[in-house]
Each structure stands twice: as structure tokens, then as C-alpha cells.
Write a protein that holds these residues in place. Structure first.
Motif, PDB file in Angstrom:
ATOM      1  N   ARG A  64      21.715 -37.257  97.207  1.00  0.00           N
ATOM      2  CA  ARG A  64      21.348 -37.738  95.895  1.00  0.00           C
ATOM      3  C   ARG A  64      20.494 -39.005  95.950  1.00  0.00           C
ATOM      4  NH1 ARG A  64      21.091 -34.070  92.773  1.00  0.00           N
ATOM      5  NH2 ARG A  64      21.424 -35.388  90.942  1.00  0.00           N
ATOM      6  N   PHE A  65      19.786 -39.246  94.861  1.00  0.00           N
ATOM      7  CA  PHE A  65      19.032 -40.485  94.596  1.00  0.00           C
ATOM      8  C   PHE A  65      17.795 -40.646  95.473  1.00  0.00           C
ATOM      9  CE2 PHE A  65      23.614 -41.627  93.846  1.00  0.00           C
ATOM     10  CZ  PHE A  65      23.563 -41.400  92.479  1.00  0.00           C
ATOM     11  N   ILE A  66      17.297 -39.550  96.036  1.00  0.00           N
ATOM     12  CA  ILE A  66      16.056 -39.639  96.810  1.00  0.00           C
ATOM     13  C   ILE A  66      14.878 -39.835  95.857  1.00  0.00           C
ATOM     14  CG2 ILE A  66      14.429 -38.286  98.200  1.00  0.00           C
ATOM     15  CD1 ILE A  66      16.796 -37.028  99.591  1.00  0.00           C
TER      16      ILE A  66
ATOM     17  N   SER B  24      16.326 -27.349  88.586  1.00  0.00           N
ATOM     18  CA  SER B  24      15.937 -28.532  87.832  1.00  0.00           C
ATOM     19  C   SER B  24      16.543 -28.455  86.437  1.00  0.00           C
ATOM     20  CB  SER B  24      14.414 -28.644  87.712  1.00  0.00           C
ATOM     21  OG  SER B  24      13.839 -29.069  88.926  1.00  0.00           O
ATOM     22  N   ALA B  25      17.038 -29.580  85.952  1.00  0.00           N
ATOM     23  CA  ALA B  25      17.590 -29.667  84.603  1.00  0.00           C
ATOM     24  C   ALA B  25      16.564 -30.338  83.701  1.00  0.00           C
ATOM     25  CB  ALA B  25      18.890 -30.463  84.615  1.00  0.00           C
ATOM     26  N   ALA B  26      16.451 -29.847  82.473  1.00  0.00           N
ATOM     27  CA  ALA B  26      15.446 -30.394  81.563  1.00  0.00           C
ATOM     28  C   ALA B  26      15.895 -30.235  80.120  1.00  0.00           C
ATOM     29  CB  ALA B  26      14.106 -29.690  81.778  1.00  0.00           C
TER      30      ALA B  26
ATOM     31  N   GLN C 278      18.067 -36.242  91.333  1.00  0.00           N
ATOM     32  CA  GLN C 278      18.429 -37.271  90.364  1.00  0.00           C
ATOM     33  C   GLN C 278      18.930 -36.627  89.069  1.00  0.00           C
ATOM     34  OE1 GLN C 278      15.192 -40.139  89.937  1.00  0.00           O
ATOM     35  NE2 GLN C 278      14.527 -39.734  92.034  1.00  0.00           N
ATOM     36  N   GLY C 279      19.663 -37.425  88.262  1.00  0.00           N
ATOM     37  CA  GLY C 279      20.139 -36.927  86.986  1.00  0.00           C
ATOM     38  C   GLY C 279      20.969 -35.672  87.127  1.00  0.00           C
TER      39      GLY C 279
ATOM     40  N   GLY D 289      13.756 -44.079  88.955  1.00  0.00           N
ATOM     41  CA  GLY D 289      15.089 -44.577  88.648  1.00  0.00           C
ATOM     42  C   GLY D 289      15.541 -44.313  87.228  1.00  0.00           C
ATOM     43  N   SER D 290      14.840 -43.468  86.506  1.00  0.00           N
ATOM     44  CA  SER D 290      15.189 -43.177  85.116  1.00  0.00           C
ATOM     45  C   SER D 290      15.771 -41.769  85.031  1.00  0.00           C
ATOM     46  CB  SER D 290      13.959 -43.341  84.219  1.00  0.00           C
ATOM     47  OG  SER D 290      14.282 -43.215  82.857  1.00  0.00           O
ATOM     48  N   CYS D 291      15.694 -41.151  83.862  1.00  0.00           N
ATOM     49  CA  CYS D 291      16.207 -39.794  83.672  1.00  0.00           C
ATOM     50  C   CYS D 291      15.524 -39.189  82.453  1.00  0.00           C
ATOM     51  CB  CYS D 291      17.731 -39.797  83.479  1.00  0.00           C
ATOM     52  SG  CYS D 291      18.271 -40.750  82.047  1.00  0.00           S
TER      53      CYS D 291
END
Length: 215
Positions: A82-84, A18-20, A74-75, A44-46
Motif C-alpha cells: 500500500r501507499f506506493i 481500481s475504485a472510482a 491507494q484509497g 497523497g489524496s483520494c
């Protein structure tokens, strides 16, 4: 000008990273203990939009170590395809974010809170039901994704939507091209012209598809 500092971090999720962004308060001192907050972005955001640049930044200015993360698939976070948008994994993402926070020596593990925006608000409430490490939570315009799928996104015909999903999964399993849906119309006007009346969908479009939601 804010004196908040931001560290880009990653940590282990299920089978991916995970990226944060970790927002640190002004005058941050790593020898002290700070309360911490997980900030969860909308559907749908980031991490950079809303959960990070607005709420995480403001909470850090108020003295909280705040983690804004990208949802799995995502992101900048890992996971494939992707995009699940999977509600169970989105809820699990919050727990993994807390797992990361409690490894930081300057985080007080007994003072961890959670905040979520839009769909992230619904996921945050669900996470807090079973993860009692969350001592306080705020859901901002929280959205029930299940209701949104059954009503707004399926135009109040959930059975037909489920049948279409099943057919698409079968087609993709047999080699067809993957189908990715943009649930929001390009604009409120175009949405209304195409018969969309659901308030949540139109208000989300008014925010996420206009300049005010992009900064």
C-alpha cells in the motif's frame, strides 16, 4: 442543492481493481451521449478530496460525465504494498480510467477530456502525450513529482535520498519492517521549525493538513 448523482464503480487495472466515483449530470439520461472527463487526484489524496468533491462535482453540474478514481495502491483501489506513489503507474491509471469510460454506452468516446490537480496535473499531462483519446486537458497547479523528489522532499540532496532508498529496499527485502514516509509535516509551523523552506511542500501542507482540504 446539486442534482448530480454519484455511482461507486470499480474496473480492472493491471492486476487489481481500481475504485472510482462516477459523477452524472443533473437530469442524466442513459440513452444520450455525453462528453466525459477523468479527474485525477493529487499526490497523497483520494477520489473524494478535491478531484471528486470539488472538480468532478462541478464538471458534472456543467453536463460532463466525470470519473474521479483512487490511484493504484491507494484509497479503495487495489494493489500491494500500500501507499506506493509510482509516477509510471499513476499515469497508467489515467489510461485505465479512459478504458472504463469508453465501455459506457452513454459516453461519447470522441469527446473525452482529463483534469488533474497538483501531482495529478503532472500525471495528466504525461498521459496525454501518448494517449490521444484525451482531446482536452487541464492541469491545476500541476506538480512535477520528479522535481519535487529531487528538490523539496530530498532537501536538494537527491543522491543521498537515492542511497537511503536503496538501503531501505535492501533492508525490507531481508525482512525489515516496511518504512512508509509522510512527506508533509503536521503543520506549516512545524515544517519551518524543522528547516523546510520549499514553497511547494509548505503550501501543500497548508492545504492538505488543514480543515479546508479535508471536506
Amino acid at each position: 442543492m446539486s442534482n448530480v448523482s454519484i455511482q461507486h464503480v470499480s474496473y480492472q487495472n493491471l492486476g487489481w481493481q481500481s475504485a472510482a466515483d462516477l459523477y452524472l449530470p443533473p437530469g442524466f439520461d442513459d440513452t444520450k451521449k455525453y462528453p466525459a472527463i477523468v479527474s485525477t487526484h493529487p499526490i497523497g489524496s483520494c477520489k473524494e478530496q478535491t478531484s471528486g468533491n470539488i472538480y468532478a462535482k462541478a464538471l458534472a453540474e456543467a453536463g460532463f460525465v466525470t470519473l474521479a478514481f483512487d490511484a493504484s495502491f491507494q484509497g479503495e483501489s487495489g494493489g500491494s504494498p500500500r501507499f506506493i506513489e509510482d509516477p509510471s503507474i499513476r499515469t497508467s491509471d489515467i489510461r485505465f480510467a479512459i478504458d472504463y469510460l469508453v465501455t459506457l454506452p452513454y459516453v461519447d468516446q470522441d469527446r473525452i477530456g482529463a483534469i488533474g490537480v497538483c501531482g495529478g496535473g503532472g500525471y495528466t499531462i504525461h498521459a496525454a502525450i501518448t494517449d490521444h483519446r484525451i482531446k482536452a486537458l487541464v492541469s491545476i497547479t500541476g506538480v512535477n513529482f520528479g522535481r519535487l523528489i529531487r528538490e523539496g522532499f530530498s532537501e536538494f540532496d537527491p543522491v543521498s535520498a537515492l542511497q537511503a532508498m536503496g538501503k531501505q529496499r535492501t533492508a525490507e527485502a531481508q525482512g525489515a519492517e516496511r518504512h512508509v514516509i509522510d512527506y508533509l509535516p503536521p503543520s506549516v509551523e512545524e515544517g519551518r521549525a524543522n528547516g523546510i523552506t520549499d514553497r511547494d511542500v509548505l503550501e501543500a501542507t497548508d492545504y492538505y493538513k488543514t480543515a479546508r482540504g479535508q471536506t
